[in-house]
Design an enzyme around this catalytic site. Structure first.
Site, PDB file in Angstrom:
ATOM      1  N   ARG A 190      14.910 137.013  59.553  1.00 26.18           N
ATOM      2  CA  ARG A 190      15.450 135.669  59.342  1.00 26.18           C
ATOM      3  C   ARG A 190      15.802 135.151  60.726  1.00 26.18           C
ATOM      4  O   ARG A 190      16.945 135.109  61.126  1.00 26.18           O
ATOM      5  CB  ARG A 190      16.702 135.788  58.462  1.00 26.18           C
ATOM      6  CG  ARG A 190      16.795 134.755  57.371  1.00 26.18           C
ATOM      7  CD  ARG A 190      18.001 135.019  56.494  1.00 26.18           C
ATOM      8  NE  ARG A 190      17.678 135.682  55.251  1.00 26.18           N
ATOM      9  CZ  ARG A 190      17.104 135.095  54.209  1.00 26.18           C
ATOM     10  NH1 ARG A 190      16.784 133.824  54.239  1.00 26.18           N
ATOM     11  NH2 ARG A 190      16.832 135.783  53.119  1.00 26.18           N
TER      12      ARG A 190
ATOM     13  N   GLU B 179       2.513 129.644  48.708  1.00 28.83           N
ATOM     14  CA  GLU B 179       3.449 129.592  47.594  1.00 28.83           C
ATOM     15  C   GLU B 179       2.626 129.194  46.363  1.00 28.83           C
ATOM     16  O   GLU B 179       1.937 128.163  46.374  1.00 28.83           O
ATOM     17  CB  GLU B 179       4.538 128.553  47.900  1.00 28.83           C
ATOM     18  CG  GLU B 179       5.711 128.578  46.986  1.00 28.83           C
ATOM     19  CD  GLU B 179       6.782 129.639  47.318  1.00 28.83           C
ATOM     20  OE1 GLU B 179       6.651 130.398  48.292  1.00 28.83           O
ATOM     21  OE2 GLU B 179       7.752 129.710  46.543  1.00 28.83           O
TER      22      GLU B 179
ATOM     23  N   LYS C  22       9.077 122.410  50.508  1.00 26.50           N
ATOM     24  CA  LYS C  22       9.507 123.741  50.069  1.00 26.50           C
ATOM     25  C   LYS C  22       9.273 123.805  48.568  1.00 26.50           C
ATOM     26  O   LYS C  22       9.914 123.097  47.801  1.00 26.50           O
ATOM     27  CB  LYS C  22      10.990 123.976  50.371  1.00 26.50           C
ATOM     28  CG  LYS C  22      11.443 125.373  49.961  1.00 26.50           C
ATOM     29  CD  LYS C  22      12.910 125.610  50.242  1.00 26.50           C
ATOM     30  CE  LYS C  22      13.274 127.083  50.203  1.00 26.50           C
ATOM     31  NZ  LYS C  22      12.957 127.755  48.945  1.00 26.50           N
TER      32      LYS C  22
ATOM     33  N   ARG D  51       6.040 133.477  46.290  1.00 32.27           N
ATOM     34  CA  ARG D  51       5.467 133.614  47.625  1.00 32.27           C
ATOM     35  C   ARG D  51       4.471 134.766  47.623  1.00 32.27           C
ATOM     36  O   ARG D  51       4.804 135.870  47.204  1.00 32.27           O
ATOM     37  CB  ARG D  51       6.589 133.891  48.609  1.00 32.27           C
ATOM     38  CG  ARG D  51       6.128 133.922  50.026  1.00 32.27           C
ATOM     39  CD  ARG D  51       7.305 133.950  50.934  1.00 32.27           C
ATOM     40  NE  ARG D  51       6.905 133.811  52.306  1.00 32.27           N
ATOM     41  CZ  ARG D  51       7.758 133.712  53.302  1.00 32.27           C
ATOM     42  NH1 ARG D  51       9.040 133.730  53.068  1.00 32.27           N
ATOM     43  NH2 ARG D  51       7.328 133.589  54.532  1.00 32.27           N
TER      44      ARG D  51
ATOM     45  N   ARG E  44       6.103 138.921  47.548  1.00 32.83           N
ATOM     46  CA  ARG E  44       7.064 139.113  48.628  1.00 32.83           C
ATOM     47  C   ARG E  44       7.688 140.512  48.614  1.00 32.83           C
ATOM     48  O   ARG E  44       8.096 141.031  49.641  1.00 32.83           O
ATOM     49  CB  ARG E  44       8.132 138.043  48.407  1.00 32.83           C
ATOM     50  CG  ARG E  44       9.261 138.129  49.302  1.00 32.83           C
ATOM     51  CD  ARG E  44      10.141 136.951  49.048  1.00 32.83           C
ATOM     52  NE  ARG E  44      11.439 137.314  49.536  1.00 32.83           N
ATOM     53  CZ  ARG E  44      12.440 136.488  49.623  1.00 32.83           C
ATOM     54  NH1 ARG E  44      12.288 135.241  49.226  1.00 32.83           N
ATOM     55  NH2 ARG E  44      13.588 136.879  50.083  1.00 32.83           N
TER      56      ARG E  44
ATOM     57  N   PHE F 141       0.334 128.074  53.482  1.00 34.77           N
ATOM     58  CA  PHE F 141       1.128 127.572  54.608  1.00 34.77           C
ATOM     59  C   PHE F 141       1.074 128.442  55.863  1.00 34.77           C
ATOM     60  O   PHE F 141       1.669 128.111  56.872  1.00 34.77           O
ATOM     61  CB  PHE F 141       2.575 127.287  54.199  1.00 34.77           C
ATOM     62  CG  PHE F 141       3.335 128.459  53.647  1.00 34.77           C
ATOM     63  CD1 PHE F 141       3.799 129.459  54.476  1.00 34.77           C
ATOM     64  CD2 PHE F 141       3.600 128.544  52.283  1.00 34.77           C
ATOM     65  CE1 PHE F 141       4.507 130.520  53.978  1.00 34.77           C
ATOM     66  CE2 PHE F 141       4.318 129.609  51.772  1.00 34.77           C
ATOM     67  CZ  PHE F 141       4.774 130.609  52.621  1.00 34.77           C
TER      68      PHE F 141
ATOM     69  N   GLU G  76       7.355 120.857  56.044  1.00 38.59           N
ATOM     70  CA  GLU G  76       6.498 121.149  54.895  1.00 38.59           C
ATOM     71  C   GLU G  76       7.333 121.067  53.631  1.00 38.59           C
ATOM     72  O   GLU G  76       8.541 121.336  53.672  1.00 38.59           O
ATOM     73  CB  GLU G  76       5.915 122.565  54.995  1.00 38.59           C
ATOM     74  CG  GLU G  76       4.691 122.627  55.840  1.00 38.59           C
ATOM     75  CD  GLU G  76       4.131 124.044  55.977  1.00 38.59           C
ATOM     76  OE1 GLU G  76       4.651 124.981  55.353  1.00 38.59           O
ATOM     77  OE2 GLU G  76       3.160 124.182  56.728  1.00 38.59           O
TER      78      GLU G  76
ATOM     79  N   LYS H 140      15.319 126.037  56.028  1.00 37.99           N
ATOM     80  CA  LYS H 140      15.113 125.368  54.746  1.00 37.99           C
ATOM     81  C   LYS H 140      16.231 124.358  54.505  1.00 37.99           C
ATOM     82  O   LYS H 140      17.388 124.619  54.850  1.00 37.99           O
ATOM     83  CB  LYS H 140      15.033 126.392  53.619  1.00 37.99           C
ATOM     84  CG  LYS H 140      16.210 127.334  53.557  1.00 37.99           C
ATOM     85  CD  LYS H 140      16.029 128.378  52.461  1.00 37.99           C
ATOM     86  CE  LYS H 140      17.096 129.441  52.581  1.00 37.99           C
ATOM     87  NZ  LYS H 140      17.049 130.488  51.612  1.00 37.99           N
TER      88      LYS H 140
HETATM   89  N1  LIG Z   1       5.963 125.571  52.798  1.00 39.70           N
HETATM   90  C1  LIG Z   1       6.619 126.712  52.738  1.00 39.70           C
HETATM   91  N2  LIG Z   1       6.666 127.548  53.788  1.00 39.70           N
HETATM   92  C2  LIG Z   1       7.363 128.713  53.747  1.00 39.70           C
HETATM   93  N3  LIG Z   1       8.039 129.141  52.666  1.00 39.70           N
HETATM   94  C3  LIG Z   1       8.035 128.351  51.587  1.00 39.70           C
HETATM   95  C4  LIG Z   1       7.329 127.114  51.570  1.00 39.70           C
HETATM   96  N4  LIG Z   1       7.520 126.549  50.361  1.00 39.70           N
HETATM   97  C5  LIG Z   1       8.287 127.385  49.659  1.00 39.70           C
HETATM   98  N5  LIG Z   1       8.617 128.481  50.374  1.00 39.70           N
HETATM   99  C6  LIG Z   1       9.484 129.543  49.859  1.00 39.70           C
HETATM  100  O1  LIG Z   1      10.783 129.386  50.409  1.00 39.70           O
HETATM  101  C7  LIG Z   1      11.338 130.637  50.741  1.00 39.70           C
HETATM  102  C8  LIG Z   1      12.139 130.490  51.996  1.00 39.70           C
HETATM  103  O2  LIG Z   1      13.426 130.746  51.773  1.00 39.70           O
HETATM  104  P1  LIG Z   1      13.959 132.232  52.040  1.00 39.70           P
HETATM  105  O3  LIG Z   1      13.092 132.917  52.985  1.00 39.70           O
HETATM  106  O4  LIG Z   1      15.362 132.140  52.413  1.00 39.70           O
HETATM  107  O5  LIG Z   1      13.731 132.906  50.645  1.00 39.70           O
HETATM  108  P2  LIG Z   1      14.771 133.024  49.456  1.00 39.70           P
HETATM  109  O6  LIG Z   1      15.846 133.964  49.851  1.00 39.70           O
HETATM  110  O7  LIG Z   1      13.992 133.321  48.231  1.00 39.70           O
HETATM  111  O8  LIG Z   1      15.367 131.592  49.405  1.00 39.70           O
HETATM  112  P3  LIG Z   1      15.215 130.604  48.269  1.00 39.70           P
HETATM  113  O9  LIG Z   1      16.039 131.179  47.152  1.00 39.70           O
HETATM  114  O10 LIG Z   1      15.783 129.383  48.920  1.00 39.70           O
HETATM  115  O11 LIG Z   1      13.753 130.510  47.949  1.00 39.70           O
HETATM  116  C9  LIG Z   1      10.165 131.510  50.998  1.00 39.70           C
HETATM  117  O12 LIG Z   1      10.458 132.820  50.605  1.00 39.70           O
HETATM  118  C10 LIG Z   1       9.041 130.931  50.190  1.00 39.70           C
HETATM  119  O13 LIG Z   1       8.937 131.640  48.974  1.00 39.70           O
END
Ligand SMILES: Nc1ncnc2c1ncn2[C@@H]1O[C@H](COP(=O)(O)OP(=O)(O)OP(=O)(O)O)[C@@H](O)[C@H]1O
Length: 559
Positions: free
Chosen positions: A418, A301, A251, A256, A271, A342, A249, A424
């Site tokens: 996690r 998102e 990103k 979120r 979140r 998503f 998907e 990602k």
């Molecule tokens: N298609 C998707 N599915 C799931 N999460 C997604 C998607 N697109 C974007 N995201 C975002 O990506 C994040 C996933 O990375 P992670 O859980 O590590 O959060 P993070 O610590 O905020 O990382 P980052 O700074 O990379 O966003 C999710 O919190 C979400 O907000």
């Protein structure tokens, strides 16, 4: 239960650094708590609200200091001095109560429930005169307090218990008090907490109905759920290799959210489990108009797009909308959003978190349909080959998105973990999200502004923040002004020109390299750190982990 009994528990927690002993002390107090168990599961960490309750006390440290002066008759300056010396307003309160001139009034014995209710009540005062009423309520409580009671009341108010009790300790204590304390029992409590985010419910359920009762706890509409987190993969092909049944998907770099829907009622949670429904009326309208469902919890998102170029705008712009209380519609028009759905965690009365992603998505696609304008399914592909996946990744970057997420279609949803069910992939060295723990007033022309920020990451094992460097250059005047406005209310103590802060503000920090360092207590320092923006969507507990800093430090030599 008398508050002094809880204070004795706090003292015992304070007297040991062993997590096992802390767990046992708490477990004993939970087992003896009777009808006060819900309150104790929160007060153990100095909390008054569940993480998702939107209330905040609305009481600053300086207002609390004023209440201490009012009630003890001790001079403001002396209180400030004690506060500066120990860096702990709780200790200053204890000293002030100790020094209070003797009164002839017979004081009441403080009760845990009174303290809890009075402090929670502070959040409810509104409008003119509310600050005075808050000061009066705190002063009244402290009037009946012994020195040690005052210490912990004040620490609870300012949100700094300093007892080394984290979520994990409370979890283990519940498992020890009401189950057999085994690994399996801890997992049961953990799972129940992940779906409810509320130790009050988890503690009572464990006590009344044991492991089976915990197992029955599930996702509920309008009670926020933690987000499942992604792990990082270096390349798309690494991510594919690590994933059983991959779905790719886009990103998106947005906000979120989990959108809870029942009939016409829609609520949007971030979140951090904050309710931002009022800030996103456009999302609520779109969900109302475009979705066909009785009840659902959709994860998505939210991304703001530039209305002229159609490009996604940086998250920092969208984040302006998160805290807004006025001109909401105007801002919604200025930063129109698309909701990229998503996941689906609940549908028509049923939790879906244990169902495989493939099933959740089939259901989601029925709900979201093809015709949505604002609520759309996140762009995705079931890759047919490595090349196909690579071209999808290139498309995502071409579309101005951050990268891709590779998900396992066979996996359940694990709130708050996690676990590697989604990986990602992004092109750049990732910035760190760090907590601002200290700040120094700048020099010369900028001397009213707090700059020179000391930054910290979160050490899960030690349950404490550890400094990894400071950010002192490259900030514009506007950024300094904004930083100062955010940090000033968080000042806990001042030493010369340096202020120690309640750790609340998280910022994104870009840097060139991580070095070993003896200057900071983490043992590391960031080289050339740059301010990458506020992460208003993250709390201190979401800051990057010390383990990640260590890993990045080691990885930078191997890539
Ligand atoms: N298609 C998707 N599915 C799931 N999460 C997604 C998607 N697109 C974007 N995201 C975002 O990506 C994040 C996933 O990375 P992670 O859980 O590590 O959060 P993070 O610590 O905020 O990382 P980052 O700074 O990379 O966003 C999710 O919190 C979400 O907000």
């Amino acid at each position: 239960m008398e508050y002094r009994r809880l204070v004795a528990v706090y003292d015992r927690l304070d007297a040991t650094s062993s997590t096992i002993e802390k767990t046992d002390i708490l477990a004993d107090s939970f087992a003896d708590a009777g009808e006060l168990l819900p309150e104790l599961t929160q007060l153990a960490r100095g909390h008054l609200f569940a993480s998702w309750e939107s209330d905040e006390l609305g009481v600053s440290s300086s207002l609390t200091a004023r209440a201490i002066a009012d009630t003890t008759g001790v001079d403001d300056d002396r209180i400030d001095e004690w506060w500066r010396e120990t860096g702990d307003l709780g200790d200053a309160a204890a000293a002030a109560v100790e020094a209070r001139p003797q009164t002839t009034l017979v004081s009441e014995t403080l009760d845990v429930r009174d303290v809890y209710t009075t402090l929670r009540g502070l959040a409810a005062y509104e409008g003119t005169g509310s600050q005075t009423r808050r000061t009066d309520a705190i002063a009244e409580l402290l009037a009946d307090a012994e020195p040690n009671e005052a210490r912990y009341i004040v620490r609870t108010i300012v949100g700094a218990m300093r007892l080394g009790v984290g979520e994990g300790t409370v979890r283990d204590a519940v498992a020890t008090a009401f189950l057999d304390g085994s690994e399996a029992a801890i997992r049961d409590v953990e799972r129940a907490y992940e779906v409810t985010n509320d130790f009050r419910t988890v503690g009572e359920t464990a006590r009344e109905r044991g492991a089976a009762g915990l197992d029955d706890l599930s996702v509920e509409l309008f009670r926020p759920i933690k987000a499942m987190l992604a792990q990082k993969a270096e390349t798309v092909s690494d991510a594919l290799d690590a994933t059983e049944r991959p779905l790719l998907e886009y990103k998106y770099d947005g906000m979120r959210v989990k959108i809870h829907v029942r009939g016409e009622t829609v609520r949007v949670f971030t979140r951090r489990l904050e309710d931002v429904t009022a800030q996103f009326p456009d999302v609520v309208r779109a969900v109302d108009d475009e979705l066909t469902t009785q009840s659902a919890i959709i994860e998505a998102e939210v991304v703001a797009y530039d209305s002229e170029t159609g490009d996604p705008t940086p998250f920092q712009k969208l984040s302006k909308r998160i805290k807004r209380t006025n001109e909401i519609e105007q801002l919604a028009a200025e930063y129109p959003v698309t909701v990229h759905a998503f996941d689906l965690l609940y549908h028509d009365g049923q939790s879906l978190i244990d169902a495989p992603l493939s099933e959740r998505l089939t259901c989601l696609e029925e709900l979201v349909g093809q015709s949505g304008q604002t609520v759309v399914r996140a762009t995705h592909r079931r890759p047919t080959s490595g090349d196909d996946a690579a071209s999808f990744y290139a498309d995502a970057l071409e579309a101005g998105q951050e990268g891709v997420i590779v998900k396992n279609l066979n996996a359940a949803y694990q709130p708050g973990s996690r676990v590697g069910y989604m990986l990602k992939v992004k092109p750049t060295m990732e910035p760190l999200d760090l907590v601002v723990v200290r700040a120094k007033w700048s020099e010369g022309r900028k001397s009213d502004w707090l700059g020179r920020l000391r930054l910290a990451c979160w050490d899960v094992e030690r349950q404490e923040l550890r400094e990894v460097g400071r950010l002192f250059s490259g900030l514009t005047d506007a950024q300094l002004r904004e930083i100062t406005a955010k940090l000033e209310p968080l000042i806990q103590s001042v030493d010369g020109r340096t202020a120690r802060l309640r750790p609340e503000v998280v910022i994104e920090v870009e840097y060139e390299e991580i070095q070993e360092s003896t200057t900071y207590d983490s043992g590391y320092a960031l080289r050339f750190p740059r301010f990458g923006g506020f992460r208003d969507d993250l709390g201190p507990e979401d800051a990057d982990r010390f383990e990640r800093v260590e890993r990045l430090y080691e990885d930078q030599w191997t890539h």
